[in-house]
Scaffold this motif. Structure first.
Motif, PDB file in Angstrom:
ATOM      1  N   GLY A 275       0.792  -1.233   0.000  1.00 57.17           N
ATOM      2  CA  GLY A 275       0.000   0.000   0.000  1.00 57.17           C
ATOM      3  C   GLY A 275       0.817   1.272   0.000  1.00 57.17           C
ATOM      4  O   GLY A 275       0.255   2.366   0.035  1.00 57.17           O
ATOM      5  N   THR A 276       2.144   1.149  -0.051  1.00 58.98           N
ATOM      6  CA  THR A 276       2.986   2.343  -0.010  1.00 58.98           C
ATOM      7  C   THR A 276       3.750   2.538  -1.315  1.00 58.98           C
ATOM      8  O   THR A 276       4.039   1.586  -2.043  1.00 58.98           O
ATOM      9  CB  THR A 276       4.026   2.282   1.135  1.00 58.98           C
ATOM     10  OG1 THR A 276       5.016   1.274   0.825  1.00 58.98           O
ATOM     11  CG2 THR A 276       3.372   1.962   2.457  1.00 58.98           C
ATOM     12  N   TYR A 291       5.332   7.115   0.991  1.00 61.69           N
ATOM     13  CA  TYR A 291       4.050   7.742   0.643  1.00 61.69           C
ATOM     14  C   TYR A 291       2.959   6.735   0.974  1.00 61.69           C
ATOM     15  O   TYR A 291       2.781   5.744   0.269  1.00 61.69           O
ATOM     16  CB  TYR A 291       4.028   8.121  -0.848  1.00 61.69           C
ATOM     17  CG  TYR A 291       5.185   9.022  -1.222  1.00 61.69           C
ATOM     18  CD1 TYR A 291       5.092  10.399  -1.092  1.00 61.69           C
ATOM     19  CD2 TYR A 291       6.384   8.480  -1.695  1.00 61.69           C
ATOM     20  CE1 TYR A 291       6.159  11.229  -1.410  1.00 61.69           C
ATOM     21  CE2 TYR A 291       7.459   9.301  -2.014  1.00 61.69           C
ATOM     22  CZ  TYR A 291       7.343  10.668  -1.871  1.00 61.69           C
ATOM     23  OH  TYR A 291       8.404  11.482  -2.181  1.00 61.69           O
ATOM     24  N   GLN A 292       2.251   6.997   2.068  1.00 60.89           N
ATOM     25  CA  GLN A 292       1.304   6.023   2.596  1.00 60.89           C
ATOM     26  C   GLN A 292      -0.073   6.625   2.754  1.00 60.89           C
ATOM     27  O   GLN A 292      -0.226   7.724   3.282  1.00 60.89           O
ATOM     28  CB  GLN A 292       1.804   5.506   3.945  1.00 60.89           C
ATOM     29  CG  GLN A 292       1.003   4.341   4.484  1.00 60.89           C
ATOM     30  CD  GLN A 292       1.783   3.553   5.523  1.00 60.89           C
ATOM     31  OE1 GLN A 292       2.806   4.007   6.030  1.00 60.89           O
ATOM     32  NE2 GLN A 292       1.310   2.361   5.834  1.00 60.89           N
ATOM     33  N   GLN A 293      -1.078   5.867   2.296  1.00 58.68           N
ATOM     34  CA  GLN A 293      -2.465   6.321   2.424  1.00 58.68           C
ATOM     35  C   GLN A 293      -2.905   6.296   3.884  1.00 58.68           C
ATOM     36  O   GLN A 293      -2.449   5.468   4.663  1.00 58.68           O
ATOM     37  CB  GLN A 293      -3.407   5.382   1.643  1.00 58.68           C
ATOM     38  CG  GLN A 293      -3.023   5.127   0.206  1.00 58.68           C
ATOM     39  CD  GLN A 293      -3.380   3.693  -0.192  1.00 58.68           C
ATOM     40  OE1 GLN A 293      -2.661   2.761   0.116  1.00 58.68           O
ATOM     41  NE2 GLN A 293      -4.491   3.540  -0.896  1.00 58.68           N
ATOM     42  N   GLU A 299      -7.938  -2.378   5.097  1.00 59.44           N
ATOM     43  CA  GLU A 299      -6.609  -2.739   4.619  1.00 59.44           C
ATOM     44  C   GLU A 299      -6.198  -1.808   3.483  1.00 59.44           C
ATOM     45  O   GLU A 299      -7.020  -1.408   2.659  1.00 59.44           O
ATOM     46  CB  GLU A 299      -6.628  -4.196   4.143  1.00 59.44           C
ATOM     47  CG  GLU A 299      -5.249  -4.770   3.919  1.00 59.44           C
ATOM     48  CD  GLU A 299      -5.290  -6.258   3.593  1.00 59.44           C
ATOM     49  OE1 GLU A 299      -4.526  -6.690   2.736  1.00 59.44           O
ATOM     50  OE2 GLU A 299      -6.116  -6.962   4.218  1.00 59.44           O
ATOM     51  N   ALA A 300      -4.920  -1.453   3.446  1.00 61.02           N
ATOM     52  CA  ALA A 300      -4.425  -0.538   2.417  1.00 61.02           C
ATOM     53  C   ALA A 300      -4.563  -1.165   1.035  1.00 61.02           C
ATOM     54  O   ALA A 300      -4.324  -2.359   0.848  1.00 61.02           O
ATOM     55  CB  ALA A 300      -2.968  -0.193   2.687  1.00 61.02           C
ATOM     56  N   SER A 320      -5.335  -0.520  -6.432  1.00 64.78           N
ATOM     57  CA  SER A 320      -6.217  -1.644  -6.752  1.00 64.78           C
ATOM     58  C   SER A 320      -7.687  -1.342  -6.495  1.00 64.78           C
ATOM     59  O   SER A 320      -8.567  -2.025  -7.016  1.00 64.78           O
ATOM     60  CB  SER A 320      -5.795  -2.879  -5.950  1.00 64.78           C
ATOM     61  OG  SER A 320      -5.785  -2.598  -4.566  1.00 64.78           O
ATOM     62  N   ASN A 321      -7.989  -0.311  -5.693  1.00 67.42           N
ATOM     63  CA  ASN A 321      -9.390   0.017  -5.404  1.00 67.42           C
ATOM     64  C   ASN A 321      -9.968   1.054  -6.369  1.00 67.42           C
ATOM     65  O   ASN A 321     -11.088   1.520  -6.185  1.00 67.42           O
ATOM     66  CB  ASN A 321      -9.536   0.528  -3.963  1.00 67.42           C
ATOM     67  CG  ASN A 321      -8.811   1.846  -3.731  1.00 67.42           C
ATOM     68  OD1 ASN A 321      -8.054   2.307  -4.578  1.00 67.42           O
ATOM     69  ND2 ASN A 321      -9.047   2.455  -2.581  1.00 67.42           N
ATOM     70  N   GLY A 322      -9.204   1.425  -7.397  1.00 69.95           N
ATOM     71  CA  GLY A 322      -9.691   2.391  -8.385  1.00 69.95           C
ATOM     72  C   GLY A 322      -9.231   3.813  -8.137  1.00 69.95           C
ATOM     73  O   GLY A 322      -9.472   4.703  -8.960  1.00 69.95           O
ATOM     74  N   ASP A 323      -8.570   4.052  -7.007  1.00 72.76           N
ATOM     75  CA  ASP A 323      -8.025   5.389  -6.748  1.00 72.76           C
ATOM     76  C   ASP A 323      -6.798   5.642  -7.613  1.00 72.76           C
ATOM     77  O   ASP A 323      -6.116   4.711  -8.051  1.00 72.76           O
ATOM     78  CB  ASP A 323      -7.631   5.541  -5.270  1.00 72.76           C
ATOM     79  CG  ASP A 323      -8.826   5.737  -4.353  1.00 72.76           C
ATOM     80  OD1 ASP A 323      -9.892   6.157  -4.863  1.00 72.76           O
ATOM     81  OD2 ASP A 323      -8.703   5.467  -3.146  1.00 72.76           O
TER      82      ASP A 323
END
Length: 382
Positions: A275-276, A291-293, A299-300, A320-323
């Motif tokens: 996720g980073t 750079y972390q959400q 879960e990231a 992966s979530n479309g962002d």
């Protein structure tokens, strides 16, 4: 026989002890580096009073949606002259698009439908693709189509023992490209002969220990490239010294799906399943920034792809979530999420790339579409 069994057991015990020692030393080295790194890029920038880039929804707008694929889009690349894009899809086709008009100039049916990567040659006359057939196929766009209307393969680069995950032409060279593979290696190919010029990794101890997922060649020094792997590391290579990696970069806790050189050639970015995104310095080997959400209890989302703006001030990251986040690389802040604006993708953003002049971003998605995002309003290219 008993002696042999004992010797094997002893060797196994020695191997386990050596592995524990290596892991212990690696952890000590990591701790030492953390002590030395008393700040990161964002901390230093804040201490210097630097302010974040201001970025609004009208500064990067979706100006075109490229529709034509019937399967998930896996990969895309721009031509150096910025007006054409090649995309690869689960539908088993490469499509060449005119980015200015949205028209398709070629729809290439691939010999193997399971494609994972595609790339334009520097002169824009050829495209390369690779996938689960373990081959990198080259197509000359100026070749005449066969009787069925398909473009024939002009060169097949065979030699990998696993799927071809990524391919990139050496900048300003139409005769050489680098591939990464599930066989844990990268290969420099001579397209003219179809032969491997160098193999990076494999039986060598300094190579990756799991599937290699991505490569990026330095625009400042085309002999240098970085690779990202399922072994959670990124590695720096010099094409003149194939026997061992110049440096191995640790820090991620998941597969490194994407690597991309920073515009100055001294740094590179990574994107991972953890996720980073991270920024590394090739001269010191240090991690400069994470750079972390901010993601609450959920879960990231995995980072699938990354790109830098022309100056490097912005980092574009697909998830992966479309962002699709636009990060301020200096202050490690998200200045815009393209996944939350009008005309955003409806599924995983699987690939993205910036045009050569930095004036437009293209994103590809599992929703089968590609979108071109233009810097609008008063915004100039950063």
């Amino acid at each position: 026989m008993a002696n042999k069994e004992m010797s094997v057991a002893e060797l196994r015990e020695k191997h386990m002890a050596a592995a524990e020692t290596v892991n212990s030393l690696r952890e000590r080295l990591r701790q030492k580096r953390l002590i030395l790194l008393d700040t990161d890029v964002a901390g230093y920038a804040r201490a210097q009073g630097r302010s974040a880039v201001t970025f609004g929804p009208t500064d990067l707008v979706c100006c075109r949606t490229l529709q034509g694929h019937t399967g998930k889009v896996y990969s895309l690349d721009w031509t150096p002259e910025r007006n054409r894009i090649v995309s690869a899809s689960q539908d088993g086709r490469l499509i060449i698009w005119n980015a200015l008009t949205s028209q398709k100039t070629h729809a290439i049916k691939l010999p193997c439908a399971w494609v994972m990567t595609c790339a334009f040659s520097p002169n824009g006359h050829s495209v390369a693709s690779g996938g689960l057939d373990s081959v990198c196929s080259i197509f000359n766009l100026n070749s005449p189509a066969d009787k069925d209307g398909n473009l024939p393969v002009s060169r097949m680069l065979s030699g990998h023992k696993g799927y071809v995950s990524c391919c990139q032409y050496v900048p300003e060279e139409d005769t050489h490209l680098i591939t990464s593979s599930g066989d844990q290696t990268c290969v420099l190919w001579d397209i003219t002969t179809g032969l491997r010029a160098s193999v990076f990794g494999g039986e060598f101890q300094s190579g990756h220990t799991a599937d290699v997922l991505s490569v990026s060649i330095s625009g400042m020094n085309s002999r240098m490239f970085v690779s990202g792997s399922c072994d959670t590391t990124a590695r720096l290579w010099d094409t003149r010294v194939a026997s061992r990696a110049v440096h191995t970069f640790h820090g991620h806790e998941g597969d490194v799906n994407a690597v991309k050189f920073f515009p100055d050639g001294n740094r590179f970015g990574t994107g991972s399943n953890d996720g980073t995104c991270r920024l590394f310095d090739i001269r010191t080997g240090h991690q400069l920034q994470v750079y972390q959400q901010q993601h609450g209890e959920n879960e990231a989302s995995q980072v699938t792809s990354i790109a830098f703006s022309i100056s490097g001030r912005l980092l574009f990251a697909g998830y992966s979530n479309g962002d699709c986040y636009v990060w301020d690389t200096l202050l490690a802040r998200v200045v815009l999420n393209l996944g939350s604006v009008q005309n955003s993708h409806e599924n995983r953003v699987s690939c993205l790339g910036l045009s050569a002049d930095g004036s437009a971003l293209c994103t590809g998605s599992w929703d089968t579409n590609l979108k071109i995002w233009a810097f609008g309003g008063h915004r100039t290219v950063i």
